[in-house]
Design a protein around this motif. Structure first.
Motif, PDB file in Angstrom:
ATOM      1  N   LEU A   1       0.856  -1.189   0.000  1.00  0.00           N
ATOM      2  CA  LEU A   1       0.000   0.000   0.000  1.00  0.00           C
ATOM      3  C   LEU A   1       0.888   1.234   0.000  1.00  0.00           C
ATOM      4  O   LEU A   1       1.742   1.376   0.877  1.00  0.00           O
ATOM      5  CB  LEU A   1      -0.907   0.029   1.240  1.00  0.00           C
ATOM      6  CG  LEU A   1      -2.032  -1.005   1.337  1.00  0.00           C
ATOM      7  CD1 LEU A   1      -2.795  -0.840   2.653  1.00  0.00           C
ATOM      8  CD2 LEU A   1      -2.990  -0.875   0.165  1.00  0.00           C
TER       9      LEU A   1
ATOM     10  N   HIS B   1       1.651  -4.199   8.988  1.00  0.00           N
ATOM     11  CA  HIS B   1       0.236  -4.032   8.686  1.00  0.00           C
ATOM     12  C   HIS B   1      -0.230  -2.625   9.078  1.00  0.00           C
ATOM     13  O   HIS B   1       0.481  -1.892   9.783  1.00  0.00           O
ATOM     14  CB  HIS B   1      -0.600  -5.075   9.423  1.00  0.00           C
ATOM     15  CG  HIS B   1      -0.278  -6.485   9.036  1.00  0.00           C
ATOM     16  ND1 HIS B   1       0.840  -7.152   9.508  1.00  0.00           N
ATOM     17  CD2 HIS B   1      -0.921  -7.359   8.214  1.00  0.00           C
ATOM     18  CE1 HIS B   1       0.873  -8.370   8.998  1.00  0.00           C
ATOM     19  NE2 HIS B   1      -0.178  -8.525   8.211  1.00  0.00           N
TER      20      HIS B   1
ATOM     21  N   THR C   1      -7.801   2.617   7.271  1.00  0.00           N
ATOM     22  CA  THR C   1      -7.520   1.441   6.440  1.00  0.00           C
ATOM     23  C   THR C   1      -7.637   0.172   7.280  1.00  0.00           C
ATOM     24  O   THR C   1      -7.274   0.163   8.465  1.00  0.00           O
ATOM     25  CB  THR C   1      -6.100   1.535   5.849  1.00  0.00           C
ATOM     26  OG1 THR C   1      -6.027   2.715   5.036  1.00  0.00           O
ATOM     27  CG2 THR C   1      -5.770   0.324   4.992  1.00  0.00           C
ATOM     28  N   ASN C   2      -8.162  -0.900   6.673  1.00  0.00           N
ATOM     29  CA  ASN C   2      -8.329  -2.186   7.366  1.00  0.00           C
ATOM     30  C   ASN C   2      -7.068  -2.543   8.145  1.00  0.00           C
ATOM     31  O   ASN C   2      -5.963  -2.575   7.587  1.00  0.00           O
ATOM     32  CB  ASN C   2      -8.639  -3.281   6.347  1.00  0.00           C
ATOM     33  CG  ASN C   2      -9.038  -4.586   7.006  1.00  0.00           C
ATOM     34  OD1 ASN C   2      -8.436  -5.013   7.983  1.00  0.00           O
ATOM     35  ND2 ASN C   2     -10.056  -5.232   6.466  1.00  0.00           N
TER      36      ASN C   2
ATOM     37  N   ASP D   1      -5.853  -5.214   9.176  1.00  0.00           N
ATOM     38  CA  ASP D   1      -5.122  -6.405   8.731  1.00  0.00           C
ATOM     39  C   ASP D   1      -4.456  -6.219   7.368  1.00  0.00           C
ATOM     40  O   ASP D   1      -3.755  -7.127   6.892  1.00  0.00           O
ATOM     41  CB  ASP D   1      -6.073  -7.609   8.665  1.00  0.00           C
ATOM     42  CG  ASP D   1      -6.581  -8.004  10.049  1.00  0.00           C
ATOM     43  OD1 ASP D   1      -5.829  -7.827  11.024  1.00  0.00           O
ATOM     44  OD2 ASP D   1      -7.727  -8.491  10.139  1.00  0.00           O
ATOM     45  N   ALA D   2      -4.662  -5.074   6.745  1.00  0.00           N
ATOM     46  CA  ALA D   2      -4.080  -4.840   5.421  1.00  0.00           C
ATOM     47  C   ALA D   2      -2.559  -4.728   5.520  1.00  0.00           C
ATOM     48  O   ALA D   2      -2.029  -4.018   6.382  1.00  0.00           O
ATOM     49  CB  ALA D   2      -4.658  -3.574   4.804  1.00  0.00           C
TER      50      ALA D   2
END
Length: 212
Positions: free
Chosen positions: A127, A158, A172-173, A175-176
Protein backbone atom coordinates in the motif's frame (compact mmCIF):
# COMPACT_ATOMS: atom_id res chain seq x y z
CA UNK A 1 3.88 21.75 14.07
CA UNK A 2 2.64 21.86 10.50
CA UNK A 3 4.29 23.93 7.79
CA UNK A 4 2.28 27.01 6.86
CA UNK A 5 1.59 27.31 3.12
CA UNK A 6 0.13 30.55 1.81
CA UNK A 7 -0.58 31.70 -1.75
CA UNK A 8 -2.55 34.66 -3.16
CA UNK A 9 -5.03 34.42 -6.03
CA UNK A 10 -7.56 36.54 -7.88
CA UNK A 11 -11.04 35.82 -9.16
CA UNK A 12 -10.92 34.84 -12.81
CA UNK A 13 -13.10 36.42 -15.48
CA UNK A 14 -11.49 34.54 -18.38
CA UNK A 15 -13.18 31.18 -18.91
CA UNK A 16 -13.25 28.33 -21.42
CA UNK A 17 -10.61 28.01 -24.13
CA UNK A 18 -9.48 31.60 -23.57
CA UNK A 19 -7.60 30.52 -20.43
CA UNK A 20 -4.65 29.56 -22.66
CA UNK A 21 -3.91 33.28 -22.89
CA UNK A 22 -3.56 33.37 -19.10
CA UNK A 23 -0.89 30.68 -19.23
CA UNK A 24 1.20 32.74 -21.66
CA UNK A 25 1.16 35.48 -18.99
CA UNK A 26 2.45 33.11 -16.33
CA UNK A 27 -0.97 32.68 -14.72
CA UNK A 28 -2.50 29.34 -13.76
CA UNK A 29 -6.29 28.88 -14.00
CA UNK A 30 -7.91 27.10 -11.06
CA UNK A 31 -11.25 26.38 -9.45
CA UNK A 32 -12.22 26.29 -5.78
CA UNK A 33 -15.15 24.19 -4.66
CA UNK A 34 -16.34 22.71 -1.41
CA UNK A 35 -19.23 21.87 0.84
CA UNK A 36 -21.83 24.62 0.94
CA UNK A 37 -20.04 27.01 -1.43
CA UNK A 38 -20.45 27.86 -5.08
CA UNK A 39 -17.45 26.97 -7.27
CA UNK A 40 -15.11 29.94 -7.70
CA UNK A 41 -12.93 30.41 -10.79
CA UNK A 42 -9.57 31.89 -9.88
CA UNK A 43 -6.11 32.53 -11.27
CA UNK A 44 -2.74 32.51 -9.52
CA UNK A 45 0.95 32.83 -10.28
CA UNK A 46 2.09 29.63 -11.99
CA UNK A 47 5.67 29.65 -10.68
CA UNK A 48 4.55 30.34 -7.12
CA UNK A 49 2.10 27.45 -7.22
CA UNK A 50 4.58 24.99 -8.71
CA UNK A 51 7.12 25.79 -6.00
CA UNK A 52 4.55 25.41 -3.25
CA UNK A 53 3.01 22.23 -4.69
CA UNK A 54 6.38 20.45 -4.79
CA UNK A 55 6.59 20.94 -1.02
CA UNK A 56 2.95 20.78 0.05
CA UNK A 57 1.59 18.02 -2.19
CA UNK A 58 -2.05 17.06 -1.80
CA UNK A 59 -2.09 16.51 1.97
CA UNK A 60 -1.00 19.91 3.29
CA UNK A 61 -3.48 22.59 4.29
CA UNK A 62 -3.07 25.77 2.24
CA UNK A 63 -4.15 29.30 3.14
CA UNK A 64 -5.52 30.59 -0.16
CA UNK A 65 -6.17 34.35 -0.24
CA UNK A 66 -8.63 35.21 -3.03
CA UNK A 67 -8.56 38.98 -3.45
CA UNK A 68 -7.61 39.16 0.22
CA UNK A 69 -10.29 36.74 1.46
CA UNK A 70 -8.90 33.67 3.25
CA UNK A 71 -10.02 30.15 2.32
CA UNK A 72 -8.50 26.97 3.79
CA UNK A 73 -7.99 24.50 0.96
CA UNK A 74 -6.27 21.32 -0.18
CA UNK A 75 -5.08 20.56 -3.70
CA UNK A 76 -7.74 18.15 -4.93
CA UNK A 77 -6.71 17.59 -8.54
CA UNK A 78 -4.01 18.71 -10.97
CA UNK A 79 -4.40 18.63 -14.75
CA UNK A 80 -1.12 18.33 -16.68
CA UNK A 81 -0.11 18.63 -20.30
CA UNK A 82 0.06 15.08 -21.73
CA UNK A 83 3.55 15.60 -23.19
CA UNK A 84 5.26 18.52 -21.44
CA UNK A 85 3.73 17.60 -18.04
CA UNK A 86 3.25 21.30 -17.27
CA UNK A 87 0.38 22.01 -14.88
CA UNK A 88 -2.58 23.38 -16.86
CA UNK A 89 -5.31 23.63 -14.22
CA UNK A 90 -5.80 23.04 -10.50
CA UNK A 91 -8.84 22.12 -8.43
CA UNK A 92 -8.77 23.28 -4.81
CA UNK A 93 -11.12 21.84 -2.20
CA UNK A 94 -12.22 24.27 0.50
CA UNK A 95 -12.65 22.73 3.96
CA UNK A 96 -14.18 23.60 7.31
CA UNK A 97 -11.37 23.60 9.89
CA UNK A 98 -13.77 22.30 12.54
CA UNK A 99 -15.00 19.32 10.53
CA UNK A 100 -12.99 16.09 10.20
CA UNK A 101 -12.04 14.95 6.71
CA UNK A 102 -10.87 11.65 5.22
CA UNK A 103 -7.84 11.74 2.93
CA UNK A 104 -5.42 9.21 1.41
CA UNK A 105 -2.02 9.90 2.99
CA UNK A 106 1.28 8.61 1.52
CA UNK A 107 3.30 6.00 3.42
CA UNK A 108 7.08 6.54 3.45
CA UNK A 109 9.53 3.81 4.47
CA UNK A 110 12.41 4.92 6.71
CA UNK A 111 15.29 3.00 8.27
CA UNK A 112 16.88 -0.17 6.91
CA UNK A 113 15.81 -3.79 6.92
CA UNK A 114 18.77 -6.09 7.68
CA UNK A 115 17.35 -8.60 5.20
CA UNK A 116 17.42 -6.00 2.42
CA UNK A 117 20.89 -4.80 3.43
CA UNK A 118 22.18 -8.38 3.06
CA UNK A 119 20.78 -8.43 -0.46
CA UNK A 120 18.32 -11.24 0.28
CA UNK A 121 15.11 -9.32 -0.40
CA UNK A 122 13.43 -6.29 -1.92
CA UNK A 123 10.92 -4.01 -0.20
CA UNK A 124 7.36 -4.50 -1.38
CA UNK A 125 5.02 -1.48 -1.03
CA UNK A 126 1.71 -3.31 -0.83
CA UNK A 127 0.00 0.00 0.00
CA UNK A 128 1.48 3.35 -0.99
CA UNK A 129 -1.22 5.27 0.89
CA UNK A 130 -3.59 4.73 3.81
CA UNK A 131 -6.92 6.40 4.52
CA UNK A 132 -6.67 8.87 7.41
CA UNK A 133 -9.34 10.81 9.29
CA UNK A 134 -8.41 14.08 10.98
CA UNK A 135 -9.19 17.73 11.32
CA UNK A 136 -7.76 19.60 8.32
CA UNK A 137 -5.06 21.32 10.37
CA UNK A 138 -4.00 18.00 11.96
CA UNK A 139 -3.75 15.92 8.78
CA UNK A 140 -0.24 14.47 8.38
CA UNK A 141 1.51 15.20 5.09
CA UNK A 142 2.78 11.61 5.15
CA UNK A 143 3.25 8.73 7.59
CA UNK A 144 6.75 7.36 8.18
CA UNK A 145 7.15 3.63 8.78
CA UNK A 146 10.35 2.16 10.24
CA UNK A 147 11.27 -0.95 8.23
CA UNK A 148 14.11 -2.03 10.52
CA UNK A 149 11.58 -4.37 12.17
CA UNK A 150 11.53 -6.41 8.95
CA UNK A 151 14.42 -8.61 10.09
CA UNK A 152 12.97 -11.89 8.79
CA UNK A 153 11.43 -12.87 5.47
CA UNK A 154 8.09 -13.83 7.02
CA UNK A 155 7.55 -10.47 8.71
CA UNK A 156 5.23 -7.75 7.38
CA UNK A 157 4.02 -4.35 8.50
CA UNK A 158 0.24 -4.03 8.69
CA UNK A 159 -1.97 -0.96 8.98
CA UNK A 160 -2.43 -1.76 12.67
CA UNK A 161 1.32 -1.43 13.16
CA UNK A 162 1.46 2.21 12.07
CA UNK A 163 2.44 4.56 14.86
CA UNK A 164 -0.60 5.72 16.82
CA UNK A 165 -1.39 9.41 16.91
CA UNK A 166 -3.74 11.46 19.00
CA UNK A 167 -4.36 13.86 16.12
CA UNK A 168 -5.50 11.46 13.40
CA UNK A 169 -7.00 8.00 12.93
CA UNK A 170 -6.00 5.41 10.33
CA UNK A 171 -9.16 4.00 8.73
CA UNK A 172 -7.52 1.44 6.44
CA UNK A 173 -8.33 -2.19 7.37
CA UNK A 174 -6.09 -3.07 10.32
CA UNK A 175 -5.12 -6.41 8.73
CA UNK A 176 -4.08 -4.84 5.42
CA UNK A 177 -0.40 -5.38 4.61
CA UNK A 178 1.39 -2.07 4.05
CA UNK A 179 5.01 -3.18 3.63
CA UNK A 180 6.55 -6.62 3.22
CA UNK A 181 9.61 -8.34 1.80
CA UNK A 182 9.98 -10.07 -1.54
CA UNK A 183 12.70 -12.72 -1.60
CA UNK A 184 15.29 -12.49 -4.31
CA UNK A 185 15.72 -15.70 -6.32
CA UNK A 186 18.61 -17.57 -4.71
CA UNK A 187 20.95 -19.70 -6.79
CA UNK A 188 21.08 -23.21 -5.34
CA UNK A 189 23.99 -25.61 -5.40
CA UNK A 190 22.01 -27.87 -7.72
CA UNK A 191 21.58 -25.01 -10.19
CA UNK A 192 25.29 -24.24 -9.95
CA UNK A 193 26.15 -27.83 -10.73
CA UNK A 194 23.72 -27.92 -13.63
CA UNK A 195 25.31 -24.82 -15.02
CA UNK A 196 28.70 -26.52 -15.34
CA UNK A 197 29.18 -27.76 -18.89
CA UNK A 198 30.97 -31.11 -19.04
CA UNK A 199 32.40 -32.64 -22.16
CA UNK A 200 30.84 -35.99 -23.16
CA UNK A 201 33.00 -39.10 -22.78
CA UNK A 202 34.28 -40.34 -26.12
CA UNK A 203 33.64 -44.04 -26.66
CA UNK A 204 35.64 -45.47 -29.53
CA UNK A 205 34.22 -48.46 -31.36
CA UNK A 206 36.88 -51.16 -31.67
CA UNK A 207 38.09 -51.77 -35.22
CA UNK A 208 38.55 -55.15 -36.74
CA UNK A 209 42.02 -56.44 -36.00
CA UNK A 210 42.21 -54.74 -32.60
CA UNK A 211 42.97 -57.02 -29.73
CA UNK A 212 39.99 -58.07 -27.73
Amino acid sequence: MRTQYTIPAQKRMVLGKKVKHLRTQGLLPATVYGRGIEPVSIQLDSKAFNLMFRQAGRTSLIDLFIDGQLMSVFVQDVQRHPVKRDILHVDFKAVDLKRVIQVEVPVIAVGESPVIVRGDALLNHALSTVMVEALPAELPQHIEVDISVLDQMDKSIHARDLAASGTYKVLTNADAVVLSLTQLRATTETEDEAAVVTEPELIRRPRSGDEE
